[in-house]
Enzyme design. Structure first.
Site, PDB file in Angstrom:
ATOM      1  N   GLY A   1       0.795  -1.222   0.000  1.00 33.33           N
ATOM      2  CA  GLY A   1       0.000   0.000   0.000  1.00 33.33           C
ATOM      3  C   GLY A   1       0.829   1.273   0.000  1.00 33.33           C
ATOM      4  N   HIS A   2       0.111   2.401  -0.053  1.00 32.06           N
ATOM      5  CA  HIS A   2       0.768   3.703  -0.139  1.00 32.06           C
ATOM      6  C   HIS A   2       1.562   4.024   1.128  1.00 32.06           C
ATOM      7  CE1 HIS A   2      -3.349   4.562   1.498  1.00 32.06           C
ATOM      8  NE2 HIS A   2      -2.630   5.223   2.371  1.00 32.06           N
ATOM      9  N   ASN A   3       2.691   4.703   0.921  1.00 28.82           N
ATOM     10  CA  ASN A   3       3.573   5.181   1.997  1.00 28.82           C
ATOM     11  C   ASN A   3       4.246   4.070   2.797  1.00 28.82           C
ATOM     12  OD1 ASN A   3       1.406   7.600   1.725  1.00 28.82           O
ATOM     13  ND2 ASN A   3       3.415   8.401   2.350  1.00 28.82           N
TER      14      ASN A   3
END
Length: 343
Positions: free
Chosen positions: A245-247
Site C-alpha cells: 500500500g501507499h507510503n
C-alpha cells in the site's frame, strides 16, 4: 532443455566441491530431480527429505551435502559441497544467458518513445512499449514488450523489465532491479474519505522508489504514496501477487512471499521475512529481523527479532502450543461428558 554443459565447466563453476566417481559422459544435457533424472542429467540433494532417493538416482552427476556418506555408481560422479543448492544456483546463473539470452540493444519500431525521453546506450526497448516525457532509461537496461514507463520515470542501469510491466509517472527504479511480468509500480493508492453516504477519493500525489538489486515477482502491485514516497529497500526480494500500500517503507534485504498484503504506512526494518498470505494492518512497525509465518494476521507493532504465527499473531512457540492443545479439545470434551454422566 539442452544445457551443453561439460563436466569441466561444472568443476570450474563450483571449485570448492569434492568429486568422487566417474560420470563417463563429456557433456550434461539436462537438470532433473533425483526421482526423474536419467543418464546425462545433473541432479542435486538440496533437502534432506529426499535423501533416500539418491541411491536410486540415475543422474550422471549429483550435487550432495559434504556429509553424505553413500557411494556413486560405476557410471556416476558425486560432487560434495557445503550447500548443494548454492552450487546449483551457480550453474544456473552460468546457463541463464543461453536459455534466456538478453535482447539486442535496439528500440523496436513499434515502441513509442517520447522525444524528451533519455535512453542511454545499450538499452533494449521491445515492441509496443510506451516511454513517457522526460523518462530516463539507464545504460544496459532492457524493457520487454508492452511495457509502460510514465512521464518523469527513472530506470537505472542494468535493470530487467519483463513484458507487461507498468511503471507510472515519477517513479524511481534504481540499478539492477528485476520486475517480472505484470508488475505495477506507482498505481493509485487506496484512500477515501467518508462524505455523507459517499466515499470521496483522496488523490495520491507521491511516488515509488525501488532501490538497488530489488526483485519483484509477477503481478505484484506497489502503490504510490499520498504525498511523499513508498520505498522498497536495497536487496529486498518480493514474490508474485503481493500488494504493498501507499507510503509503505520496506527495509534492506527483506523477503516477502506470495499473496502478502501490506496496508498503508507500514514500516519494515531491515531483513524482515514474511510468509505467504500474511496480512498487515495500517501504520504498523515491524522490527529488524522479525519473521512472520504464513497466513499470520499482524495488528500491532512487532519487536525486532520476533517470530510470530497465527491470526491474531502470537509468538511462534506459544502459537504452536495452542495448536497442539486445540487438537486435544475433542478428547477433553469427551472425558468431561463421561465424567458428568457418571455423577
Amino acid at each position: 532443455m539442452n544445457l551443453r554443459l561439460t563436466l569441466e565447466e561444472v568443476l570450474l563453476l563450483i571449485p570448492e566441491a569434492e568429486s568422487e566417481g566417474d560420470a563417463q559422459v563429456e557433456e550434461l544435457v539436462g537438470i532433473a530431480s533425483l526421482e526423474s533424472a536419467q543418464a546425462g542429467d545433473l541432479s542435486f540433494l538440496g533437502n534432506a527429505k529426499y535423501k533416500s532417493q539418491v541411491e536410486g538416482c540415475k543422474a550422471s552427476l549429483i550435487l550432495l551435502p559434504a556429509d553424505y556418506s553413500g557411494k556413486p555408481k560405476p557410471d556416476q560422479m558425486y560432487l560434495r559441497m557445503k550447500e548443494p543448492s548454492r552450487g546449483l544456483a551457480a550453474i544456473c546463473r552460468h546457463l541463464e544467458e543461453r536459455v534466456f539470452p538478453p535482447p539486442p540493444p535496439t528500440i523496436h519500431e513499434t515502441a513509442c518513445v517520447h522525444p524528451e525521453a533519455v535512453v542511454a546506450e545499450g538499452v533494449s526497448i521491445g515492441p509496443f512499449c510506451h516511454v513517457g516525457s522526460r523518462a530516463i532509461v539507464g545504460k544496459g537496461s532492457s524493457i520487454g514488450s508492452h511495457c509502460h514507463l510514465g512521464d518523469d520515470t527513472q530506470i537505472g542501469e542494468s535493470c530487467r523489465i519483463h513484458p507487461g510491466v507498468k511503471i507510472l509517472a515519477r517513479c524511481e527504479i534504481r540499478d539492477r532491479v528485476i520486475l517480472n511480468a505484470g508488475v505495477v509500480i506507482g498505481s493509485e493508492g487506496y484512500g477515501f474519505e467518508q462524505a455523507g453516504e459517499a466515499h470521496e477519493k483522496v488523490p495520491h500525489l507521491g511516488k515509488v522508489v525501488i532501490e538497488e538489486d530489488v526483485e519483484i515477482g509477477a503481478n505484484t502491485c506497489i502503490d504510490r504514496a499520498r504525498f511523499d514516497e513508498t520505498r522498497i529497500g536495497a536487496g529486498t526480494k518480493i514474490d508474485n501477487l503481493v500488494q504493498i500500500g501507499h507510503n509503505v517503507k520496506i527495509g534492506k534485504g527483506c523477503l516477502i512471499v506470495a499473496q502478502v498484503g501490506i496496508s498503508g504506512s507500514v514500516q519494515f526494518e531491515d531483513y524482515v521475512v514474511v510468509g505467504g498470505q500474511a496480512g498487515f494492518g495500517g501504520h504498523l512497525k515491524v522490527g529488524k529481523g522479525a519473521k512472520i509465518a504464513g497466513q499470520a494476521g499482524i495488528t500491532k507493532d512487532v519487536e525486532p527479532g520476533a517470530f510470530l504465527k497465527g491470526n491474531p499473531a502470537l509468538p511462534f512457540q506459544l502459537a504452536q502450543r495452542i495448536s497442539v492443545l486445540q487438537r486435544k479439545l475433542p478428547e477433553l470434551f469427551n472425558r468431561f461428558a463421561e465424567e458428568s454422566s457418571n455423577k
